[in-house]
Design an enzyme around this catalytic site. Sequence first.
Site, PDB file in Angstrom:
ATOM      1  N   LYS A  72       0.836  -1.212   0.000  1.00  0.00           N
ATOM      2  CA  LYS A  72       0.000   0.000   0.000  1.00  0.00           C
ATOM      3  C   LYS A  72       0.866   1.255   0.000  1.00  0.00           C
ATOM      4  O   LYS A  72       0.660   2.166  -0.799  1.00  0.00           O
ATOM      5  CB  LYS A  72      -0.897  -0.017   1.255  1.00  0.00           C
ATOM      6  CG  LYS A  72      -1.533   1.315   1.588  1.00  0.00           C
ATOM      7  CD  LYS A  72      -2.391   1.246   2.834  1.00  0.00           C
ATOM      8  CE  LYS A  72      -1.685   1.413   4.138  1.00  0.00           C
ATOM      9  NZ  LYS A  72      -1.326   2.794   4.521  1.00  0.00           N
ATOM     10  N   ASN A  73       1.860   1.290   0.908  1.00  0.00           N
ATOM     11  CA  ASN A  73       2.626   2.525   1.077  1.00  0.00           C
ATOM     12  C   ASN A  73       3.659   2.760  -0.024  1.00  0.00           C
ATOM     13  O   ASN A  73       4.263   3.829  -0.072  1.00  0.00           O
ATOM     14  CB  ASN A  73       3.288   2.559   2.465  1.00  0.00           C
ATOM     15  CG  ASN A  73       2.238   2.732   3.559  1.00  0.00           C
ATOM     16  OD1 ASN A  73       1.064   3.028   3.268  1.00  0.00           O
ATOM     17  ND2 ASN A  73       2.638   2.544   4.805  1.00  0.00           N
ATOM     18  N   ARG A  75       0.299  14.173  13.686  1.00  0.00           N
ATOM     19  CA  ARG A  75       0.743  13.992  12.301  1.00  0.00           C
ATOM     20  C   ARG A  75       0.640  15.257  11.442  1.00  0.00           C
ATOM     21  O   ARG A  75      -0.093  15.287  10.440  1.00  0.00           O
ATOM     22  CB  ARG A  75      -0.007  12.818  11.655  1.00  0.00           C
ATOM     23  CG  ARG A  75       0.235  11.522  12.368  1.00  0.00           C
ATOM     24  CD  ARG A  75      -0.446  10.373  11.707  1.00  0.00           C
ATOM     25  NE  ARG A  75       0.272   9.898  10.534  1.00  0.00           N
ATOM     26  CZ  ARG A  75      -0.194   8.959   9.727  1.00  0.00           C
ATOM     27  NH1 ARG A  75      -1.355   8.411   9.950  1.00  0.00           N
ATOM     28  NH2 ARG A  75       0.515   8.559   8.686  1.00  0.00           N
ATOM     29  N   ARG A  84      -8.557  -0.841   4.647  1.00  0.00           N
ATOM     30  CA  ARG A  84      -7.678   0.201   4.098  1.00  0.00           C
ATOM     31  C   ARG A  84      -6.318  -0.380   3.741  1.00  0.00           C
ATOM     32  O   ARG A  84      -5.642   0.143   2.860  1.00  0.00           O
ATOM     33  CB  ARG A  84      -7.481   1.319   5.130  1.00  0.00           C
ATOM     34  CG  ARG A  84      -8.725   2.126   5.400  1.00  0.00           C
ATOM     35  CD  ARG A  84      -8.404   3.279   6.316  1.00  0.00           C
ATOM     36  NE  ARG A  84      -7.180   3.928   5.854  1.00  0.00           N
ATOM     37  CZ  ARG A  84      -6.360   4.611   6.628  1.00  0.00           C
ATOM     38  NH1 ARG A  84      -6.616   4.776   7.881  1.00  0.00           N
ATOM     39  NH2 ARG A  84      -5.272   5.163   6.121  1.00  0.00           N
ATOM     40  N   ARG A 141      -4.908  10.275   4.880  1.00  0.00           N
ATOM     41  CA  ARG A 141      -3.926  11.345   5.020  1.00  0.00           C
ATOM     42  C   ARG A 141      -2.922  11.365   3.873  1.00  0.00           C
ATOM     43  O   ARG A 141      -2.412  12.426   3.510  1.00  0.00           O
ATOM     44  CB  ARG A 141      -3.154  11.180   6.319  1.00  0.00           C
ATOM     45  CG  ARG A 141      -4.010  11.141   7.547  1.00  0.00           C
ATOM     46  CD  ARG A 141      -3.127  10.902   8.735  1.00  0.00           C
ATOM     47  NE  ARG A 141      -2.005  11.836   8.721  1.00  0.00           N
ATOM     48  CZ  ARG A 141      -2.063  13.076   9.149  1.00  0.00           C
ATOM     49  NH1 ARG A 141      -3.176  13.524   9.679  1.00  0.00           N
ATOM     50  NH2 ARG A 141      -1.026  13.878   9.065  1.00  0.00           N
ATOM     51  N   CYS A 156      -5.143  12.435  13.694  1.00  0.00           N
ATOM     52  CA  CYS A 156      -5.722  11.123  13.440  1.00  0.00           C
ATOM     53  C   CYS A 156      -5.504  10.247  14.656  1.00  0.00           C
ATOM     54  O   CYS A 156      -4.877  10.667  15.623  1.00  0.00           O
ATOM     55  CB  CYS A 156      -5.148  10.501  12.183  1.00  0.00           C
ATOM     56  SG  CYS A 156      -3.573   9.715  12.424  1.00  0.00           S
ATOM     57  N   ILE A 178       7.875   6.788  17.179  1.00  0.00           N
ATOM     58  CA  ILE A 178       7.514   7.518  15.948  1.00  0.00           C
ATOM     59  C   ILE A 178       6.238   8.341  16.134  1.00  0.00           C
ATOM     60  O   ILE A 178       6.181   9.512  15.783  1.00  0.00           O
ATOM     61  CB  ILE A 178       7.328   6.538  14.753  1.00  0.00           C
ATOM     62  CG1 ILE A 178       8.557   5.629  14.599  1.00  0.00           C
ATOM     63  CG2 ILE A 178       7.035   7.305  13.458  1.00  0.00           C
ATOM     64  CD1 ILE A 178       9.834   6.302  14.163  1.00  0.00           C
ATOM     65  N   ASP A 214       4.709   0.385  12.225  1.00  0.00           N
ATOM     66  CA  ASP A 214       3.536  -0.295  11.663  1.00  0.00           C
ATOM     67  C   ASP A 214       3.446  -1.768  12.070  1.00  0.00           C
ATOM     68  O   ASP A 214       2.487  -2.452  11.708  1.00  0.00           O
ATOM     69  CB  ASP A 214       3.535  -0.175  10.131  1.00  0.00           C
ATOM     70  CG  ASP A 214       3.223   1.242   9.674  1.00  0.00           C
ATOM     71  OD1 ASP A 214       2.745   2.038  10.491  1.00  0.00           O
ATOM     72  OD2 ASP A 214       3.467   1.548   8.487  1.00  0.00           O
TER      73      ASP A 214
HETATM   74  N1  EPU Z   1       6.005  14.590  11.114  1.00  0.00           N
HETATM   75  C1  EPU Z   1       5.998  15.917  11.438  1.00  0.00           C
HETATM   76  N2  EPU Z   1       5.838  16.828  10.423  1.00  0.00           N
HETATM   77  C2  EPU Z   1       5.697  16.459   9.116  1.00  0.00           C
HETATM   78  C3  EPU Z   1       5.710  15.087   8.800  1.00  0.00           C
HETATM   79  C4  EPU Z   1       5.869  14.159   9.817  1.00  0.00           C
HETATM   80  O1  EPU Z   1       6.126  16.287  12.590  1.00  0.00           O
HETATM   81  O2  EPU Z   1       5.571  17.329   8.259  1.00  0.00           O
HETATM   82  C5  EPU Z   1       6.203  13.586  12.169  1.00  0.00           C
HETATM   83  C6  EPU Z   1       5.012  12.654  12.345  1.00  0.00           C
HETATM   84  O3  EPU Z   1       4.014  13.218  13.145  1.00  0.00           O
HETATM   85  C7  EPU Z   1       5.667  11.434  12.942  1.00  0.00           C
HETATM   86  C8  EPU Z   1       7.034  11.396  12.264  1.00  0.00           C
HETATM   87  O4  EPU Z   1       7.243  12.723  11.771  1.00  0.00           O
HETATM   88  O5  EPU Z   1       5.836  11.616  14.317  1.00  0.00           O
HETATM   89  C9  EPU Z   1       7.163  10.428  11.106  1.00  0.00           C
HETATM   90  O6  EPU Z   1       6.033  10.522  10.277  1.00  0.00           O
HETATM   91  P1  EPU Z   1       6.072  10.277   8.701  1.00  0.00           P
HETATM   92  O7  EPU Z   1       5.893  11.569   7.997  1.00  0.00           O
HETATM   93  O8  EPU Z   1       7.264   9.462   8.366  1.00  0.00           O
HETATM   94  O9  EPU Z   1       4.767   9.412   8.503  1.00  0.00           O
HETATM   95  P2  EPU Z   1       3.857   9.405   7.218  1.00  0.00           P
HETATM   96  O10 EPU Z   1       4.698   9.669   6.030  1.00  0.00           O
HETATM   97  O11 EPU Z   1       2.661  10.236   7.439  1.00  0.00           O
HETATM   98  C10 EPU Z   1       4.186   6.873   6.637  1.00  0.00           C
HETATM   99  C11 EPU Z   1       3.293   5.688   6.440  1.00  0.00           C
HETATM  100  C12 EPU Z   1       2.702   5.267   7.781  1.00  0.00           C
HETATM  101  C13 EPU Z   1       3.863   4.895   8.709  1.00  0.00           C
HETATM  102  C14 EPU Z   1       4.821   6.088   8.840  1.00  0.00           C
HETATM  103  C15 EPU Z   1       6.055   5.785   9.657  1.00  0.00           C
HETATM  104  C16 EPU Z   1       2.493   6.041   4.185  1.00  0.00           C
HETATM  105  C17 EPU Z   1       1.374   6.367   3.287  1.00  0.00           C
HETATM  106  N3  EPU Z   1       2.234   6.057   5.496  1.00  0.00           N
HETATM  107  O12 EPU Z   1       3.376   7.897   7.194  1.00  0.00           O
HETATM  108  O13 EPU Z   1       1.917   4.120   7.542  1.00  0.00           O
HETATM  109  O14 EPU Z   1       3.389   4.543   9.983  1.00  0.00           O
HETATM  110  O15 EPU Z   1       5.252   6.521   7.521  1.00  0.00           O
HETATM  111  O16 EPU Z   1       6.751   4.724   9.126  1.00  0.00           O
HETATM  112  O17 EPU Z   1       3.585   5.736   3.720  1.00  0.00           O
HETATM  113  C18 EPU Z   1       0.137   2.605   7.913  1.00  0.00           C
HETATM  114  O18 EPU Z   1       0.389   2.097   6.803  1.00  0.00           O
HETATM  115  O19 EPU Z   1      -0.637   2.070   8.738  1.00  0.00           O
HETATM  116  C19 EPU Z   1       0.780   3.866   8.285  1.00  0.00           C
HETATM  117  C20 EPU Z   1       0.312   4.641   9.258  1.00  0.00           C
END
Ligand code: EPU
Length: 425
Positions: A22-23, A121, A396, A92, A116, A326, A304
């Site tokens: 998915k990701n 996030r 999802r 998201r 969320c 995280i 995850d």
């Molecule tokens: N963060 C910030 N500011 C930002 C972006 C992130 O503070 O602008 C923080 C987040 O709040 C978090 C940390 O940085 O504490 C890391 O978040 P990240 O941005 O890496 O997460 P994401 O890109 O929103 C992806 C996966 C998630 C997975 C996380 C961590 C996708 C679509 N989603 O989310 O997947 O948990 O990386 O590995 O790639 C899932 O599949 O169930 C899922 C939640």
Amino acid sequence: MDAILIKGGNRLNGEVRISGAKNAALPMLAASLLVGGKFCFENVPELKDIESILQLISYMGAEVERRDRSVSIDTRDLNNIEAPYEIVRKMRASVLVLGPLVARLKRARVSLPGGCAIGARPINMHMDGLSRLGAKITLEHGYVEAEASELTGNEIFFDVPTVTGTENLMMAAALAKGTTVIRNAAKEPEIAALAEMLNRMGADISGAGSPVITIKGVDKLSSVSARIIPDRIETGTYMVAAALTGGTIRINEAEPEHLKAIISKLRETGAKVDVETNSITVTGGQPIRSVDIKTLPYPGFPTDMQAQFMVLMSVANGLSIISETIFENRFIHVLELQRMGAEIEVSGNNAMVRGVEKLSGAPVMASDLRASASLVLAGLVAEGTTRINRVYHLDRGYESIEHKFGGLGANIRRVPENAAPDSTA
Ligand code: EPU
């Protein structure tokens, strides 16, 4: 809304095929917005989140056609630059259209996702990164607006590695003028997969998969075909299922290279893990040994997989400390697992899990995707029937979960939410 009924206690044995990630699929599908052309994607999982991103891409004016696991997208005539709240609130990762749209159409308007279940996030690093590339970012009426007549390469430093942030910036910088260097970039395999696709489209990206990614902007990209890599979190979930139920599961079409942290932890718990080129066979061992876990960005132990591992530790022999570094609120499954008899105490971002002999089936509520998977796992070993409500979270991110577990010998089925619980799950 459907519910899942599981009658626990069956040892799972057999083979299961892993779906596309998915990701990885989400950013790769979004990348089709970068240039007008015909794209073809294979091994696209049939999931609600994929439906959402495809809905969004067609909302932009693209023609999307799906046949089983193949998706073709014609992005020649885009006529919309807005990702509306109705779609973003469901998923998201919709924010992944921001980079491609600004790069191609010079403007994008994307609803802010809001908080969320697993934490605040924010997307501040996506926005800061884009403004480092010269985009003018404004926030109005709950929408992020980004505008740039031309993006210009720059140095970007992330405070913490962000997965979708790295992907968004890589896509935007691919068409920027000059060179962009992303430091403290996320290193997840999904990022390397996106870079590989972008490079085949004509981009010039090096270092993806390492903390420093260099993107030399190019004038032009072209459309390609791409195959989605195997889902490492789905793989990990079935690996835990084998360890938990004491059976032997051969997991096919997987990518063991992406699962080193999970393989290593599972072996520490006493499970036997045999690795071949594209398959992993896990045999559960008794007793399950307690291990400590700390979630970290890749190649560390993935957040995850935290909830699923917690279930394994709930029936392990001893005490385990699970630290979530995280997301700030990713222990919501604890309350549900406690209702099933697990002994878990949460203090800040640490959970202390004292293994118990047996979990017992109960009606539980899914709160987010991975929490839902953990409740399914708990149901598989619990005594009696577990009823998991609100399973849309599972849909999802897990393709045909009840059929896949059913094929391995689990007593599991999907029922309409208001159906009365019964003893034959
Ligand atoms: N963060 C910030 N500011 C930002 C972006 C992130 O503070 O602008 C923080 C987040 O709040 C978090 C940390 O940085 O504490 C890391 O978040 P990240 O941005 O890496 O997460 P994401 O890109 O929103 C992806 C996966 C998630 C997975 C996380 C961590 C996708 C679509 N989603 O989310 O997947 O948990 O990386 O590995 O790639 C899932 O599949 O169930 C899922 C939640």
